[in-house]
Design an enzyme around this catalytic site. Structure first.
Site, PDB file in Angstrom:
ATOM      1  N   CYS A 301      -3.345  10.822 -14.601  1.00  0.00           N
ATOM      2  CA  CYS A 301      -3.871  10.773 -16.145  1.00  0.00           C
ATOM      3  C   CYS A 301      -2.998  10.005 -16.933  1.00  0.00           C
ATOM      4  O   CYS A 301      -3.589   9.230 -17.655  1.00  0.00           O
ATOM      5  CB  CYS A 301      -4.050  12.150 -16.512  1.00  0.00           C
ATOM      6  N   ARG A 331       2.442  14.686  -3.842  1.00  0.00           N
ATOM      7  CA  ARG A 331       3.000  15.975  -4.276  1.00  0.00           C
ATOM      8  C   ARG A 331       4.025  16.850  -3.180  1.00  0.00           C
ATOM      9  O   ARG A 331       4.018  16.784  -2.092  1.00  0.00           O
ATOM     10  CB  ARG A 331       1.684  17.146  -4.010  1.00  0.00           C
ATOM     11  N   GLN A 349      -6.706  11.112  -4.439  1.00  0.00           N
ATOM     12  CA  GLN A 349      -7.681  11.622  -5.265  1.00  0.00           C
ATOM     13  C   GLN A 349      -8.950  10.414  -5.558  1.00  0.00           C
ATOM     14  O   GLN A 349      -8.535   9.381  -5.955  1.00  0.00           O
ATOM     15  CB  GLN A 349      -7.221  12.002  -6.432  1.00  0.00           C
ATOM     16  N   ASP A 351     -10.231  10.037  -8.347  1.00  0.00           N
ATOM     17  CA  ASP A 351      -9.769  10.599  -9.810  1.00  0.00           C
ATOM     18  C   ASP A 351     -10.443   9.766 -10.966  1.00  0.00           C
ATOM     19  O   ASP A 351     -10.894   8.689 -10.745  1.00  0.00           O
ATOM     20  CB  ASP A 351      -8.559  10.166  -9.962  1.00  0.00           C
ATOM     21  N   HIS A 353     -11.235   9.497 -15.415  1.00  0.00           N
ATOM     22  CA  HIS A 353     -11.124   9.789 -16.804  1.00  0.00           C
ATOM     23  C   HIS A 353     -11.842   9.156 -17.577  1.00  0.00           C
ATOM     24  O   HIS A 353     -12.168   7.948 -17.619  1.00  0.00           O
ATOM     25  CB  HIS A 353      -9.400   9.747 -17.311  1.00  0.00           C
ATOM     26  N   LYS A 435     -13.113  24.047 -18.287  1.00  0.00           N
ATOM     27  CA  LYS A 435     -13.263  23.110 -17.194  1.00  0.00           C
ATOM     28  C   LYS A 435     -14.487  23.883 -16.353  1.00  0.00           C
ATOM     29  O   LYS A 435     -14.718  25.181 -16.441  1.00  0.00           O
ATOM     30  CB  LYS A 435     -11.947  23.011 -16.342  1.00  0.00           C
ATOM     31  N   HIS A 481     -11.311  14.846 -17.376  1.00  0.00           N
ATOM     32  CA  HIS A 481     -10.688  14.512 -15.932  1.00  0.00           C
ATOM     33  C   HIS A 481     -11.878  14.912 -14.993  1.00  0.00           C
ATOM     34  O   HIS A 481     -12.590  16.027 -15.253  1.00  0.00           O
ATOM     35  CB  HIS A 481      -9.495  15.634 -15.934  1.00  0.00           C
TER      36      HIS A 481
END
Ligand SMILES: [Zn+2]
Ligand SMILES: [Zn+2]
Length: 606
Positions: A301, A331, A349, A351, A353, A435, A481
């Site tokens: 992010c 992680r 990910q 991912d 945005h 979410k 997200h």
């Protein structure tokens, strides 16, 4: 794909069901049998769980698998003796006396009295008072709020089984003693027990760690590379590539752009975004470069937001901007919690945005719902539940009621319009916004939280993002997200089990194996393979010394969709004899006809 195999259903209102009472009672009965076998054993907690029950013990000697048979036999005796479960309320003094030589129970008693917990040390259901009660049957009395069966005879002695032994820290805390946990499964009828055991057997066969090895997809090298960092073989990487390309292609069609933001980031950025304060424990320790400290990227992010900011001034006319990236993040998971591909330390990910205006939340969310449905549907994951997480009581949420109301209304409206069933969980929202999570059920009926869409009011403001609105003023964009697969690794782990390794043709790392009957047919096999490769197929030639039948079995075990056998007849006619991994024989086909067949199967998603 084979028909789905599921465990017997868990009753709707499980904690008030007969099955729950049966399992809870069996936990007590097991504790009695264990105490008889191991006088001096200390007992901790023994709750019912989804598929059975367990009890944690502090035992005078290590327990073996063989001991379980004895305990199980004694439990059946206790059941047949027909004991009644009786409840009584007791005073703190009585409780401390009753459990004087049970230190774990004494700790729980203090918890109930001081922190108002239940008998397992968990918060009490709303509206319930912390009182000390026990349930007694035969010689065994336990600190317990129930409920139980009235009489042990309500339990079918042929419908339970002790399953396994595991170590479990007292209160899940690594600094506390390691206890012995005995797991049992229990059902209402022997038929249900059989169904459950069959399901479990199937789940074991499909275990992605086992199949990953058998199919040669990935390996782990904890000593050399480090734990939780999967290494993908050429076949495994082909799967990753196919998954990511597919998602990328669909995303592009939905108006997403793709970006790339590297692997390490200055720690300061995470301090500014708030991640350092909230997620420090999942970040690898810092790397130091002079006065600068860097972190392996635990999430994308702040990187995507910085990219947005550095690209220059943005006008409302450019919004929504949709940045996506297949980004490997790191992680710092505890070593003991790593699990195959589903819990790793390096994960990629899918991912994204979305930078948008508050007015665009609803249409973006509606588009994302469609996108998620399309992608999960491609994998036959059509049975899912949407969980909408909204604000609850309490002050942990960003204080901007107007924005919250608008966003929550937008999410609901988009979900209502989608026609999807969804449940609302109040108090489950992140502190920065509401979410929606997609929880999919696989062929074995197991639930996986895969896709997630989160609205964020806070990070864009923290990182100073703006756009110029129609009024000529600077405004803060909202960020959504979003991840669909979650991570390539975890999604692949789920898919391996979902398909039992037999990927659909479009996803199979090797789509066809050419099997020459003798070496005399090898040249022809290679010629055909080259033609198929030129047509875009993923093909191998099995040029080993083994006999044809062995090679067919080998390809079947590798779950390759098509086996193409070539001998004298095929060479003469310019054909291939097509067999499927199911064992079905489709007979001879021309090369062109086979290519068309593959294209049809790819299209159909089989
Ligand atoms: Zn109990
Ligand atoms: Zn994010």
């Amino acid at each position: 794909m084979s028909a789905s195999i599921t465990p017997p259903p868990i009753p709707e209102d499980y904690p008030n069901s007969d099955l729950y009472r049966i399992r809870h009672s069996l936990a007590h009965i097991m504790a009695q049998a264990v105490l008889e076998k191991f006088p001096g054993a200390k007992i901790a907690i023994g709750p019912p769980i989804d598929y059975g029950f367990y009890y944690d013990f502090d035992l005078p000697r290590p327990i073996k698998e063989e001991d379980l048979a004895d305990i199980e036999a004694r439990m059946r005796e206790i059941i047949s003796e027909g004991h009644i479960f009786t409840r009584r309320e007791i005073s703190p003094d009585e409780a401390r006396e009753l459990f004087a030589d049970q230190p774990y129970k004494l700790e729980l008693i203090d918890d109930i009295l001081q922190r108002g917990t239940d008998e397992y040390g968990n918060p009490l259901p709303e509206g319930e008072q912390p009182i000390l009660t026990t349930y007694k049957h035969s010689t065994f009395e336990d600190l317990c709020r129930g409920p139980h069966v009235q009489n042990t005879k309500e339990i079918n002695p042929k419908a339970f089984k002790l399953m396994s032994i595991a170590g479990a820290y007292w209160r899940g805390d690594e600094t506390k003693p390691m206890l012995t946990r005995i797991y049992g499964t229990a059902w209402r009828t022997p038929k249900e027990l059989r169904q459950y055991l069959q399901w479990l057997e199937e789940a074991k066969k499909r275990d992605h760690r086992r199949l990953g090895k058998e199919l040669g997809l990935f390996v782990f090298a904890p000593d050399e590379i480090g734990p939780g960092i999967p290494l993908f073989t050429p076949k495994g990487e082909m799967l990753r590539h196919l998954l990511e390309s597919y998602v990328r292609e669909v995303q592009t069609r939905y108006g997403f752009t793709h970006v790339w933001t590297g692997h390490i980031v200055k720690e300061d950025l995470y301090a500014q975004s708030g991640h350092l304060q909230n997620y420090a424990d999942v970040m690898f320790p810092p790397m130091v470069d002079g006065d600068d400290r860097y972190r392996l990227k635990p999430m994308n992010c702040p990187s995507h937001m910085t990219l947005y900011k550095k690209m220059g001034k943005h006008s409302y006319r450019e919004l929504p901007l949709r940045f996506s990236e297949f980004a490997t993040v790191y992680r710092y998971e505890k070593k003991g919690e790593l699990h195959g591909l589903t819990r790793v330390r390096s994960l990629t990910q899918d991912d994204c945005h979305i930078f948008c205006t508050p007015e665009q939340i609803q249409s973006e969310f509606a588009m994302l719902i469609e996108l998620v449905q399309e992608i999960l549907g491609r994998f036959g994951l059509t049975d899912y539940e949407v969980r909408l997480s909204l604000r609850g009581e309490g002050g942990k949420y960003v204080d901007d009621p107007e924005k919250w109301n608008a966003a929550e209304t937008a999410l609901r409206a988009a979900l209502d319009a989608s026609g999807l069933d969804y449940t609302v969980a109040y108090g489950e929202a992140a502190f920065y916004g509401p979410k929606a999570d997609f929880v999919a059920r696989d062929t074995l009926g197991r639930e996986w939280q895969l896709s997630t869409i989160q609205v964020d009011f806070i990070q864009p403001a923290r990182l100073g993002l703006t756009y110029v609105g129609p009024d000529g003023e600077e405004h803060t964009p909202v960020v959504l997200h979003r991840a669909i697969m979650g991570s390539t690794e975890r999604f692949l782990g789920v898919l391996i089990e979902h398909y039992a390794g037999a990927f659909p043709v479009w996803l199979a790392p090797v789509q066809a194996v050419l099997i020459p009957i003798t070496d005399a047919h090898l040249a022809y096999a290679r010629e055909v393979a080259a033609k198929l490769q030129a047509a875009g197929l993923r093909v191998e030639v099995d040029d080993g010394k083994e006999r044809m039948n062995y090679k067919i079995r080998k390809a079947q075990k590798q779950k390759v969709p098509y086996m193409l056998v070539v001998g004298d007849k095929e060479v003469a006619a310019g054909t291939v004899s097509v067999r499927l991994r199911s064992g079905q024989n489709l007979g001879p086909m021309s090369i062109d006809a086979f290519i068309r067949k593959v294209q049809e199967d790819v299209e159909a998603g089989v």
